[in-house]
Structure formats: structure tokens, C-alpha cells
Design a protein around this motif. Structure first.
Motif, PDB file in Angstrom:
ATOM      1  N   ILE A  68       0.853  -1.197   0.000  1.00 42.57           N
ATOM      2  CA  ILE A  68       0.000   0.000   0.000  1.00 42.57           C
ATOM      3  C   ILE A  68       0.884   1.240   0.000  1.00 42.57           C
ATOM      4  O   ILE A  68       0.680   2.184  -0.768  1.00 42.57           O
ATOM      5  N   ALA A  69       1.905   1.230   0.879  1.00 36.69           N
ATOM      6  CA  ALA A  69       2.814   2.377   0.984  1.00 36.69           C
ATOM      7  C   ALA A  69       3.580   2.588  -0.320  1.00 36.69           C
ATOM      8  O   ALA A  69       3.665   3.712  -0.836  1.00 36.69           O
ATOM      9  N   GLU A  70       4.129   1.508  -0.884  1.00 43.68           N
ATOM     10  CA  GLU A  70       4.907   1.630  -2.114  1.00 43.68           C
ATOM     11  C   GLU A  70       4.040   2.095  -3.280  1.00 43.68           C
ATOM     12  O   GLU A  70       4.459   2.919  -4.093  1.00 43.68           O
ATOM     13  N   GLY A  71       2.815   1.565  -3.357  1.00 42.44           N
ATOM     14  CA  GLY A  71       1.910   1.979  -4.419  1.00 42.44           C
ATOM     15  C   GLY A  71       1.571   3.450  -4.328  1.00 42.44           C
ATOM     16  O   GLY A  71       1.530   4.155  -5.337  1.00 42.44           O
ATOM     17  N   CYS A  72       1.349   3.916  -3.115  1.00 40.78           N
ATOM     18  CA  CYS A  72       1.026   5.332  -2.907  1.00 40.78           C
ATOM     19  C   CYS A  72       2.195   6.225  -3.325  1.00 40.78           C
ATOM     20  O   CYS A  72       2.001   7.270  -3.948  1.00 40.78           O
ATOM     21  N   MET A  73       3.411   5.812  -3.008  1.00 45.73           N
ATOM     22  CA  MET A  73       4.590   6.607  -3.370  1.00 45.73           C
ATOM     23  C   MET A  73       4.842   6.576  -4.876  1.00 45.73           C
ATOM     24  O   MET A  73       5.373   7.523  -5.447  1.00 45.73           O
ATOM     25  N   ALA A  74       4.451   5.482  -5.533  1.00 46.07           N
ATOM     26  CA  ALA A  74       4.659   5.357  -6.982  1.00 46.07           C
ATOM     27  C   ALA A  74       3.587   6.072  -7.788  1.00 46.07           C
ATOM     28  O   ALA A  74       3.730   6.258  -8.996  1.00 46.07           O
ATOM     29  N   SER A  75       2.514   6.500  -7.120  1.00 43.83           N
ATOM     30  CA  SER A  75       1.348   7.020  -7.837  1.00 43.83           C
ATOM     31  C   SER A  75       1.638   8.289  -8.635  1.00 43.83           C
ATOM     32  O   SER A  75       0.937   8.584  -9.607  1.00 43.83           O
ATOM     33  N   GLY A  76       2.668   9.044  -8.231  1.00 40.54           N
ATOM     34  CA  GLY A  76       2.985  10.283  -8.940  1.00 40.54           C
ATOM     35  C   GLY A  76       3.402  10.055 -10.379  1.00 40.54           C
ATOM     36  O   GLY A  76       3.133  10.883 -11.261  1.00 40.54           O
ATOM     37  N   THR A  77       4.055   8.924 -10.640  1.00 39.01           N
ATOM     38  CA  THR A  77       4.550   8.654 -11.990  1.00 39.01           C
ATOM     39  C   THR A  77       3.929   7.426 -12.647  1.00 39.01           C
ATOM     40  O   THR A  77       4.138   7.203 -13.836  1.00 39.01           O
ATOM     41  N   LYS A  79       0.191   5.392 -12.258  1.00 38.17           N
ATOM     42  CA  LYS A  79      -1.074   4.926 -11.691  1.00 38.17           C
ATOM     43  C   LYS A  79      -1.246   3.429 -11.916  1.00 38.17           C
ATOM     44  O   LYS A  79      -1.830   2.724 -11.104  1.00 38.17           O
ATOM     45  N   LYS A  80      -0.713   2.961 -13.043  1.00 39.18           N
ATOM     46  CA  LYS A  80      -0.790   1.529 -13.353  1.00 39.18           C
ATOM     47  C   LYS A  80      -0.031   0.715 -12.315  1.00 39.18           C
ATOM     48  O   LYS A  80      -0.512  -0.321 -11.833  1.00 39.18           O
ATOM     49  N   PHE A  81       1.152   1.197 -11.923  1.00 39.24           N
ATOM     50  CA  PHE A  81       1.967   0.503 -10.921  1.00 39.24           C
ATOM     51  C   PHE A  81       1.295   0.578  -9.559  1.00 39.24           C
ATOM     52  O   PHE A  81       1.325  -0.382  -8.787  1.00 39.24           O
ATOM     53  N   GLU A  82       0.674   1.727  -9.266  1.00 40.48           N
ATOM     54  CA  GLU A  82      -0.050   1.868  -7.995  1.00 40.48           C
ATOM     55  C   GLU A  82      -1.180   0.845  -7.922  1.00 40.48           C
ATOM     56  O   GLU A  82      -1.364   0.174  -6.897  1.00 40.48           O
ATOM     57  N   LEU A  83      -1.944   0.738  -9.011  1.00 42.93           N
ATOM     58  CA  LEU A  83      -3.029  -0.245  -9.067  1.00 42.93           C
ATOM     59  C   LEU A  83      -2.506  -1.657  -8.822  1.00 42.93           C
ATOM     60  O   LEU A  83      -3.094  -2.435  -8.075  1.00 42.93           O
ATOM     61  N   LYS A  84      -1.388  -1.968  -9.471  1.00 38.55           N
ATOM     62  CA  LYS A  84      -0.798  -3.305  -9.341  1.00 38.55           C
ATOM     63  C   LYS A  84      -0.394  -3.582  -7.900  1.00 38.55           C
ATOM     64  O   LYS A  84      -0.691  -4.654  -7.350  1.00 38.55           O
ATOM     65  N   LEU A  85       0.273  -2.624  -7.254  1.00 36.15           N
ATOM     66  CA  LEU A  85       0.775  -2.838  -5.898  1.00 36.15           C
ATOM     67  C   LEU A  85      -0.356  -2.926  -4.875  1.00 36.15           C
ATOM     68  O   LEU A  85      -0.292  -3.741  -3.942  1.00 36.15           O
ATOM     69  N   VAL A  86      -1.374  -2.096  -5.040  1.00 34.84           N
ATOM     70  CA  VAL A  86      -2.518  -2.187  -4.130  1.00 34.84           C
ATOM     71  C   VAL A  86      -3.223  -3.533  -4.328  1.00 34.84           C
ATOM     72  O   VAL A  86      -3.695  -4.149  -3.367  1.00 34.84           O
ATOM     73  N   GLY A  87      -3.251  -4.015  -5.571  1.00 35.65           N
ATOM     74  CA  GLY A  87      -3.795  -5.340  -5.848  1.00 35.65           C
ATOM     75  C   GLY A  87      -2.980  -6.446  -5.180  1.00 35.65           C
ATOM     76  O   GLY A  87      -3.538  -7.420  -4.670  1.00 35.65           O
ATOM     77  N   VAL A  88      -1.662  -6.286  -5.164  1.00 39.61           N
ATOM     78  CA  VAL A  88      -0.791  -7.255  -4.478  1.00 39.61           C
ATOM     79  C   VAL A  88      -1.062  -7.243  -2.979  1.00 39.61           C
ATOM     80  O   VAL A  88      -1.120  -8.295  -2.333  1.00 39.61           O
ATOM     81  N   ALA A  89      -1.242  -6.039  -2.421  1.00 33.96           N
ATOM     82  CA  ALA A  89      -1.564  -5.915  -0.998  1.00 33.96           C
ATOM     83  C   ALA A  89      -2.855  -6.659  -0.682  1.00 33.96           C
ATOM     84  O   ALA A  89      -2.946  -7.406   0.305  1.00 33.96           O
ATOM     85  N   GLY A 179      -2.736   7.363 -17.539  1.00 32.47           N
ATOM     86  CA  GLY A 179      -1.531   7.217 -16.733  1.00 32.47           C
ATOM     87  C   GLY A 179      -0.538   8.331 -16.978  1.00 32.47           C
ATOM     88  O   GLY A 179      -0.869   9.388 -17.517  1.00 32.47           O
ATOM     89  N   PHE A 180       0.711   8.071 -16.603  1.00 32.15           N
ATOM     90  CA  PHE A 180       1.765   9.084 -16.693  1.00 32.15           C
ATOM     91  C   PHE A 180       2.052   9.475 -18.145  1.00 32.15           C
ATOM     92  O   PHE A 180       2.297  10.639 -18.452  1.00 32.15           O
ATOM     93  N   THR A 181       1.997   8.502 -19.057  1.00 34.17           N
ATOM     94  CA  THR A 181       2.258   8.787 -20.471  1.00 34.17           C
ATOM     95  C   THR A 181       1.253   9.789 -21.033  1.00 34.17           C
ATOM     96  O   THR A 181       1.618  10.745 -21.722  1.00 34.17           O
ATOM     97  N   GLU A 182      -0.029   9.557 -20.696  1.00 33.02           N
ATOM     98  CA  GLU A 182      -1.070  10.480 -21.162  1.00 33.02           C
ATOM     99  C   GLU A 182      -0.887  11.868 -20.543  1.00 33.02           C
ATOM    100  O   GLU A 182      -1.088  12.885 -21.200  1.00 33.02           O
ATOM    101  N   ARG A 183      -0.486  11.896 -19.265  1.00 29.12           N
ATOM    102  CA  ARG A 183      -0.281  13.177 -18.597  1.00 29.12           C
ATOM    103  C   ARG A 183       0.903  13.920 -19.202  1.00 29.12           C
ATOM    104  O   ARG A 183       0.874  15.146 -19.354  1.00 29.12           O
TER     105      ARG A 183
END
Length: 198
Positions: A68-77, A79-89, A179-183
């Protein structure tokens, strides 16, 4: 009064990396931290340290919190990775839930039904504003294996509910904003347009 360069810059340039982090303020993280601390104590009391199950349960609880913590920190760059990590949690805590249910079954102990008064009492503790591991300490450290296990099951169910809500919100945001690419594309386009009309 002097101008603030940072505020002028933020007014002129669109923000590529939005504010992120702040995982300690997430209810899902707060509950996952309680689950982790309580699992460590439960395993120390009731599961042999030589047992592989001991390490697996502690690691599953830790994975729930850390991802959860790692996904939240990764969310800035990402969102796909954040989704994946929260899913792992979420998956890690589901694994842990099964371990506690297995413990009750294998020991011949009773799994509390949803409407059990003890279960309702434990679930109600989550509404305390100052809740922490100490809120549940007596249930984990001073109670029987049956009460401690069922308390853990209640805690994990509540944490999983919060994570399910978080995943739905993240998915909705990702589908809407990309995600980040679109942004990056939107930011470059905005900057080019601003330079063009200056």
C-alpha cells in the motif's frame, strides 16, 4: 512585496507529477499496519517459529502493509503501478485471511459468524478515531487462540473492504485520467500551446 518564483512557475506551467505519498493518512494503510503488528504477536504466541507457516503469515501481513505504501509513493509517476501494488496488498491479505481460517479449522475452534456479538464488538472498534494496535491489544495478547484468530479475521475483512474501495477508485481515476504517459502528452501539448500564443 517580492514575488514568489515557485508560485509564479506553478501558475505558468501545468503540473506533470501531481502530489502523491501520504499513505499514512489512508485508512487502508492504518488498518494494514494494525493487521501486521497483530499478526507478528499472534504468530509469536501460537505458531512455532520453526514452522514455515509462521514466516509465511508474517510476510503476507507485511506485504499487505508495504505494498500500500509503495503503491502510494509510486502514484505520482505510474497509476498503473499503484493499481498493481494495491492489488498485491489485497491478495496478500486474502492469503493471510485463509491462514487464520485454516488455523481455526485445524485446531477445531469456532469461526465466528458475521452476526456473532463478539465479532460485532471487534468490528465496532474500527470507528475509534485514535485506533491503533493498542485498540485490539487485549484481544491478541491476552485472549484465547479462538478469540485472537477471530479478531484477526475481523480486522482483515475490514482492511480488505477498504482496499476493494481503494482499487475501485483507482481504476475509475485511471480510466478517466489515464496514466503518466497520457499526462506527459497533455502537459507537452499545453506548454506548446502556451508558447505559441505568447
Amino acid at each position: 512585496m517580492m514575488d514568489n518564483p515557485q508560485s509564479k512557475q506553478s501558475a505558468e506551467a501545468p503540473q506533470l507529477i501531481p502530489p502523491h505519498g501520504g499513505f499514512r493518512d489512508l485508512q487502508s494503510y492504518q488498518m494494514a499496519e494494525i493487521v501486521y503488528d497483530a499478526t507478528v504477536v499472534f504468530c509469536a504466541r501460537f505458531i512455532s517459529k520453526r514452522s514455515r507457516t509462521h514466516d509465511q503469515m508474517v510476510q503476507a501481513a507485511r506485504s499487505g502493509k508495504q505494498n500500500i505504501a509503495e503503491g502510494c509513493m509510486a502514484s505520482g509517476t505510474s497509476k498503473k503501478f499503484e493499481l498493481k501494488l494495491v492489488g498485491v496488498a489485497r491478495a496478500s491479505l486474502e492469503e493471510l485471511l485463509l491462514d487464520f481460517q485454516d488455523y481455526l479449522r485445524q485446531k477445531g475452534l469456532v469461526l465466528w459468524e458475521k452476526d456473532n456479538q463478539k465479532a460485532k464488538k471487534v468490528r465496532g472498534l474500527c470507528y475509534r478515531k485514535d485506533r491503533s494496535y493498542l485498540t485490539y491489544k487485549s484481544y491478541i495478547e491476552d485472549s484465547s487462540p479462538e478469540i485472537a484468530s477471530n479478531t484477526m479475521i475481523c480486522l482483515i475483512h475490514q482492511t480488505n473492504y477498504l482496499l476493494d474501495q481503494q482499487l475501485r477508485a483507482l481504476e475509475k481515476e485511471f480510466l478517466k485520467e489515464g496514466g503518466f504517459t497520457e499526462r506527459m502528452y497533455r502537459t507537452r501539448t499545453q506548454m506548446r500551446n502556451r508558447r505559441k500564443y505568447k
